[in-house]
Design an enzyme around this catalytic site. Structure first.
Site, PDB file in Angstrom:
ATOM      1  N   SER A  67       0.919   1.718  -2.441  1.00  8.37           N
ATOM      2  CA  SER A  67       0.858   3.167  -2.267  1.00  8.37           C
ATOM      3  C   SER A  67       2.003   3.627  -1.378  1.00  8.37           C
ATOM      4  O   SER A  67       2.400   2.925  -0.441  1.00  8.37           O
ATOM      5  CB  SER A  67      -0.468   3.552  -1.605  1.00  8.37           C
ATOM      6  OG  SER A  67      -0.466   4.910  -1.236  1.00  8.37           O
ATOM      7  N   TYR A  80      -6.645   2.357   4.832  1.00 11.93           N
ATOM      8  CA  TYR A  80      -6.102   2.205   3.476  1.00 11.93           C
ATOM      9  C   TYR A  80      -4.619   1.829   3.537  1.00 11.93           C
ATOM     10  O   TYR A  80      -4.187   0.854   2.916  1.00 11.93           O
ATOM     11  CB  TYR A  80      -6.298   3.515   2.708  1.00 11.93           C
ATOM     12  CG  TYR A  80      -5.591   3.574   1.382  1.00 11.93           C
ATOM     13  CD1 TYR A  80      -6.109   2.921   0.277  1.00 11.93           C
ATOM     14  CD2 TYR A  80      -4.401   4.284   1.234  1.00 11.93           C
ATOM     15  CE1 TYR A  80      -5.469   2.972  -0.951  1.00 11.93           C
ATOM     16  CE2 TYR A  80      -3.754   4.349   0.017  1.00 11.93           C
ATOM     17  CZ  TYR A  80      -4.288   3.684  -1.071  1.00 11.93           C
ATOM     18  OH  TYR A  80      -3.647   3.728  -2.279  1.00 11.93           O
TER      19      TYR A  80
END
Length: 119
Positions: A67, A80
């Site tokens: 990401s 995350y």
């Protein structure tokens, strides 16, 4: 496991997610562990099952989906982003280890996705 149908030639691992919190300090321990399990260790576990067959065949390709959150981590999703950063480091190390056997390992880091789960 991976040799049931003749082996896996290309592995794309696209699991990911995490719940938003007020701040990094508000993320409970269990969600740090869940984030590591889903966003990082799931790839490690899947690779450990499927890479041995690739090593036997001396070919294969692995793509770990990370990401762009690793570039600008924000507190509510720090668990995350941290796990995805670990995935990127793991992927670089695996690429160096597996390249001599003809196995490519890459990471794709998409940006924000407009969806109910997108950040």
């Amino acid at each position: 496991v991976g040799d049931v149908l003749g082996g896996v030639d290309i592995l794309v691992h696209n699991a990911g997610g995490g719940r938003a919190h007020r701040s990094a300090l508000a993320i409970p321990d269990d969600e740090w562990l869940d984030g590591l399990n889903l966003n990082y260790l799931a790839s490690v576990r899947l690779d450990s099952l499927l890479v041995p067959g690739m090593l036997e065949r001396r070919s294969g390709a692995i793509v770990h989906v990370s990401s762009a959150a690793v570039l600008t981590p924000v507190g509510p999703f720090l668990h995350y982003a941290t796990a995805k950063a670990a995935l990127e480091t793991y992927s670089r190390g695996m690429s160096l280890e597996l390249a001599p056997a003809g196995i490519r390992v890459n990471t794709v880091s998409p940006g924000r996705v407009a969806s109910p789960g997108g950040v």
